[in-house]
Design a protein around this motif. Structure first.
Motif, PDB file in Angstrom:
ATOM      1  N   GLU A 168       3.122  -0.954   3.915  1.00  0.00           N
ATOM      2  CA  GLU A 168       2.973  -2.136   4.685  1.00  0.00           C
ATOM      3  C   GLU A 168       2.735  -2.951   3.130  1.00  0.00           C
ATOM      4  N   ASP A 169       3.447  -3.920   3.242  1.00  0.00           N
ATOM      5  CA  ASP A 169       2.723  -4.972   2.731  1.00  0.00           C
ATOM      6  C   ASP A 169       1.033  -5.676   3.470  1.00  0.00           C
ATOM      7  N   MET A 170       0.407  -5.829   2.468  1.00  0.00           N
ATOM      8  CA  MET A 170      -0.906  -6.444   2.542  1.00  0.00           C
ATOM      9  C   MET A 170      -1.468  -7.479   3.582  1.00  0.00           C
ATOM     10  N   ASP A 171      -0.310  -7.769   3.600  1.00  0.00           N
ATOM     11  CA  ASP A 171      -1.023  -9.532   4.345  1.00  0.00           C
ATOM     12  C   ASP A 171       0.036  -9.406   5.724  1.00  0.00           C
ATOM     13  N   LYS A 172       0.366  -8.619   5.732  1.00  0.00           N
ATOM     14  CA  LYS A 172       1.436  -8.480   7.462  1.00  0.00           C
ATOM     15  C   LYS A 172       0.570  -8.834   8.141  1.00  0.00           C
ATOM     16  N   TRP A 173       0.704  -9.678   9.563  1.00  0.00           N
ATOM     17  CA  TRP A 173       0.505  -9.637  10.623  1.00  0.00           C
ATOM     18  C   TRP A 173       0.708  -9.049  11.184  1.00  0.00           C
ATOM     19  N   TYR A 174      -0.150  -8.202  11.900  1.00  0.00           N
ATOM     20  CA  TYR A 174      -0.415  -7.106  13.391  1.00  0.00           C
ATOM     21  C   TYR A 174      -1.294  -7.422  14.358  1.00  0.00           C
ATOM     22  N   MET A 175      -0.535  -7.734  15.271  1.00  0.00           N
ATOM     23  CA  MET A 175      -1.329  -8.414  16.253  1.00  0.00           C
ATOM     24  C   MET A 175      -0.353  -8.211  17.444  1.00  0.00           C
ATOM     25  N   ARG A 176      -0.371  -9.448  19.033  1.00  0.00           N
ATOM     26  CA  ARG A 176       0.563  -8.526  19.728  1.00  0.00           C
ATOM     27  C   ARG A 176       1.406 -10.116  19.911  1.00  0.00           C
ATOM     28  N   ILE A 177       2.478  -9.406  19.610  1.00  0.00           N
ATOM     29  CA  ILE A 177       3.534 -11.179  19.693  1.00  0.00           C
ATOM     30  C   ILE A 177       4.056 -11.386  21.531  1.00  0.00           C
ATOM     31  N   VAL A 183       1.052  -1.624  -0.143  1.00  0.00           N
ATOM     32  CA  VAL A 183       0.307  -0.330  -0.400  1.00  0.00           C
ATOM     33  C   VAL A 183       0.814   0.958  -0.185  1.00  0.00           C
ATOM     34  N   THR A 184       1.150   2.456  -1.013  1.00  0.00           N
ATOM     35  CA  THR A 184       2.054   3.503  -1.122  1.00  0.00           C
ATOM     36  C   THR A 184       0.856   4.252  -0.635  1.00  0.00           C
ATOM     37  N   LYS A 185      -0.375   4.639  -0.241  1.00  0.00           N
ATOM     38  CA  LYS A 185      -1.103   5.847  -0.029  1.00  0.00           C
ATOM     39  C   LYS A 185      -2.744   5.468   0.004  1.00  0.00           C
ATOM     40  N   LEU A 186      -2.652   5.987   1.607  1.00  0.00           N
ATOM     41  CA  LEU A 186      -4.264   5.912   2.110  1.00  0.00           C
ATOM     42  C   LEU A 186      -4.865   7.394   2.316  1.00  0.00           C
ATOM     43  N   ASN A 187      -5.400   7.539   2.012  1.00  0.00           N
ATOM     44  CA  ASN A 187      -6.569   8.769   2.158  1.00  0.00           C
ATOM     45  C   ASN A 187      -6.618   9.993   3.467  1.00  0.00           C
ATOM     46  N   GLY A 188      -6.287  10.677   3.167  1.00  0.00           N
ATOM     47  CA  GLY A 188      -5.767  12.198   4.452  1.00  0.00           C
ATOM     48  C   GLY A 188      -4.578  11.710   5.274  1.00  0.00           C
ATOM     49  N   SER A 189      -4.948  11.028   7.010  1.00  0.00           N
ATOM     50  CA  SER A 189      -3.868  10.975   7.372  1.00  0.00           C
ATOM     51  C   SER A 189      -3.914   9.487   8.342  1.00  0.00           C
ATOM     52  N   ASP A 190      -5.100   8.465   7.428  1.00  0.00           N
ATOM     53  CA  ASP A 190      -4.909   7.290   7.891  1.00  0.00           C
ATOM     54  C   ASP A 190      -3.301   6.601   7.529  1.00  0.00           C
ATOM     55  N   LYS A 191      -3.692   5.085   9.251  1.00  0.00           N
ATOM     56  CA  LYS A 191      -2.185   4.497   9.618  1.00  0.00           C
ATOM     57  C   LYS A 191      -3.026   3.253   8.443  1.00  0.00           C
ATOM     58  N   PHE A 192      -4.174   2.767   9.264  1.00  0.00           N
ATOM     59  CA  PHE A 192      -4.584   1.721   8.755  1.00  0.00           C
ATOM     60  C   PHE A 192      -5.580   2.274   7.768  1.00  0.00           C
ATOM     61  N   ALA A 193      -5.663   1.211   6.524  1.00  0.00           N
ATOM     62  CA  ALA A 193      -7.615   0.867   6.785  1.00  0.00           C
ATOM     63  C   ALA A 193      -8.335   0.344   7.372  1.00  0.00           C
ATOM     64  N   THR A 194      -7.617  -0.843   7.877  1.00  0.00           N
ATOM     65  CA  THR A 194      -8.897  -1.808   8.710  1.00  0.00           C
ATOM     66  C   THR A 194      -8.510  -1.956   9.880  1.00  0.00           C
ATOM     67  N   PRO A 195      -8.316  -1.189  10.703  1.00  0.00           N
ATOM     68  CA  PRO A 195      -7.402  -0.729  11.898  1.00  0.00           C
ATOM     69  C   PRO A 195      -7.818  -1.880  12.923  1.00  0.00           C
ATOM     70  N   SER A 196      -8.824  -2.764  13.082  1.00  0.00           N
ATOM     71  CA  SER A 196      -9.065  -3.725  13.851  1.00  0.00           C
ATOM     72  C   SER A 196      -8.791  -4.958  13.310  1.00  0.00           C
ATOM     73  N   SER A 197      -8.251  -4.994  12.095  1.00  0.00           N
ATOM     74  CA  SER A 197      -7.295  -6.275  11.567  1.00  0.00           C
ATOM     75  C   SER A 197      -6.890  -7.222  12.104  1.00  0.00           C
ATOM     76  N   THR A 198      -6.420  -8.439  12.368  1.00  0.00           N
ATOM     77  CA  THR A 198      -5.324  -8.840  12.702  1.00  0.00           C
ATOM     78  C   THR A 198      -4.478  -8.186  11.062  1.00  0.00           C
ATOM     79  N   GLN A 199      -5.026  -8.450  10.662  1.00  0.00           N
ATOM     80  CA  GLN A 199      -3.474  -8.219   8.509  1.00  0.00           C
ATOM     81  C   GLN A 199      -4.547  -6.945   8.487  1.00  0.00           C
TER      82      GLN A 199
END
Length: 324
Positions: A106-115, A84-100
Motif C-alpha cells: 500500500e502507499d504509505m500515506d493512505k487513510w485507514y479508518m472507519r468509513i 511499501v513492498t515488504k514487511l518483516n515476517g507475516s505483518d500486514k501493518f508496521a503501525t497497526p494502531s495508526s490512522t495511516q
C-alpha cells in the motif's frame, strides 16, 4: 537501488525544459514497531521492510515576450508515490494502531479508518460501514450505528497529493516590474481535527457549535436525508470519533505573493553614487481557493492532519532596498 532519468531541453533561447524521473528502492525501512504495554515500552525502532519511491519532477522556464516589455514564466510540477513492498515476517501493518498505518503493498500515506456512511434517515443515528463475512467466506457490505462494530479499512484516499506545483510570472517594463507567484496542491485528503470538537453533535458544551457549510444539513425529523446526525447532549453514539467523516479534500490554489517594484535607472544611481535602488510593494497569501472547511488546507503532507492551528495571515510590505 536508484534509477534516474533526466531530460534537459532548450529551444530558441527562450524555452528551457527539465524533466526528472526517478525510481528508488530502499531496504531496511526504519520505523517504530508497537510493543505490548507489559514490556514497559510503547514501541521500538526496527528495520521492518522495504519501500519503493517513484516520481516525476517537471520544470519549465519560458521567455514569453522580449524587448522593452518582458514576460517570463517559471512553472514546476511534481508527482510522487511511496509504496511499501515488504514487511518483516507475516505483518500486514508496521503501525497497526495508526490512522495511516504502513501497510504491505500500500502507499504509505493512505487513510485507514472507519468509513462514514452518513445518517440514518429514520432516527438521525450516525452510520458507518461494516464488512460481514458469511460461512462461505463471502463478504457483504452492511451498515451499523455502533462505532466499535464498524470495520477498519482503507478509505481509498490519501494525505499524499496527486501532484503539487507552482507558477511564477514576472512582467517588466523600463524599470517597473510586477511578479505573481501561485502554488497548488491537488488530490490529497486532510483530516479536519477541528470538527471533532466544533462539529461534535452535542458532545462538548464548552465549544461553539460549527455553522454548517453550504450543502450540509442536520437531521431533525424522520425521513430527513441529512449529512449530520441528530444532536444530543453528550454526543450521538461516538459520531465525532475519527472516521472518514472528517476527511476533506485538501486541494488548494494559493496566491502566495504579488510584488510591484521600481528599479531606479543607472544614470541616476551613478550620480548619487549608489549601485542599486528599488522601491517595492508586496503582498503575501492574498487569496486561497479551496473546498476545505477548516481554517487552512495547508498541512504537512506526510501527516495530513489539520488541528486548531492559526491560519496563514495576509501580509503587506512597502519598502526600499538600496545597495552601495
Amino acid at each position: 537501488m536508484a534509477n534516474n532519468l533526466g531530460l534537459d531541453l532548450g529551444l530558441f533561447n527562450r524555452i528551457n525544459l527539465n524533466v526528472d524521473v526517478y525510481d528508488k528502492r530502499a531496504k531496511s525501512l526504519l520505523m517504530y514497531r508497537p510493543l505490548p504495554l507489559t514490556s514497559g515500552y510503547s514501541s521500538v525502532l526496527e528495520n521492518i521492510g522495504s519501500i519503493r519511491n517513484r516520481g516525476v519532477e517537471f520544470t519549465l522556464n519560458t521567455r514569453n515576450l522580449a524587448g522593452d516589455f518582458k514576460w517570463e514564466t517559471n512553472f514546476n510540477l511534481a508527482l510522487n508515490r511511496n509504496k511499501v513492498t515488504k514487511l518483516n515476517g507475516s505483518d500486514k501493518f508496521a503501525t497497526p494502531s495508526s490512522t495511516q498505518p504502513v501497510g504491505l503493498n500500500e502507499d504509505m500515506d493512505k487513510w485507514y479508518m472507519r468509513i462514514w456512511a452518513g445518517v440514518d434517515p429514520n432516527n438521525g443515528d450516525p452510520l458507518w460501514e461494516k464488512i460481514v463475512t458469511d460461512a462461505d467466506g463471502k463478504q457483504y457490505l452492511t451498515y451499523t450505528n455502533s462505532y466499535n462494530a464498524a470495520t477498519l479499512q482503507y478509505t481509498g484516499s490519501s494525505s499524499a497529493p496527486k501532484f503539487t506545483g507552482g507558477m511564477l510570472n514576472t512582467f517588466s517594463y523600463k524599470g517597473i516590474s510586477l511578479s505573481a507567484f501561485v502554488n497548488f496542491v491537488y488530490g490529497n485528503y486532510v483530516m479536519n481535527g477541528m470538527r471533532q470538537f466544533f462539529d461534535s453533535d452535542g458532545l462538548y458544551d464548552s465549544y461553539n457549535q460549527m455553522v454548517l457549510a453550504d450543502g450540509w444539513s442536520r437531521w431533525s425529523k424522520p425521513g430527513d436525508i441529512a449529512t449530520h446526525p441528530k444532536p444530543l447532549l453528550g454526543g450521538n453514539k461516538a459520531a465525532n470519533e475519527p472516521s472518514s467523516r472528517f476527511l476533506e479534500d485538501g486541494s488548494y490554489l494559493r496566491l502566495r505573493n504579488v510584488t510591484l517594484a521600481y528599479d531606479f535607472p543607472n544614470e541616476l544611481l551613478r550620480r548619487a553614487k549608489i549601485n542599486t535602488a528599488r522601491v517595492f510593494l508586496s503582498g503575501d497569501n492574498l487569496m486561497t481557493a479551496t473546498h476545505f472547511s477548516g481554517t487552512d488546507p495547508e498541512v504537512t503532507l506526510s501527516d495530513g492532519n489539520s488541528s486548531t492551528k492559526y491560519p496563514l495571515s495576509k501580509k503587506f510590505m512597502l519598502g526600499v532596498s538600496i545597495g552601495f
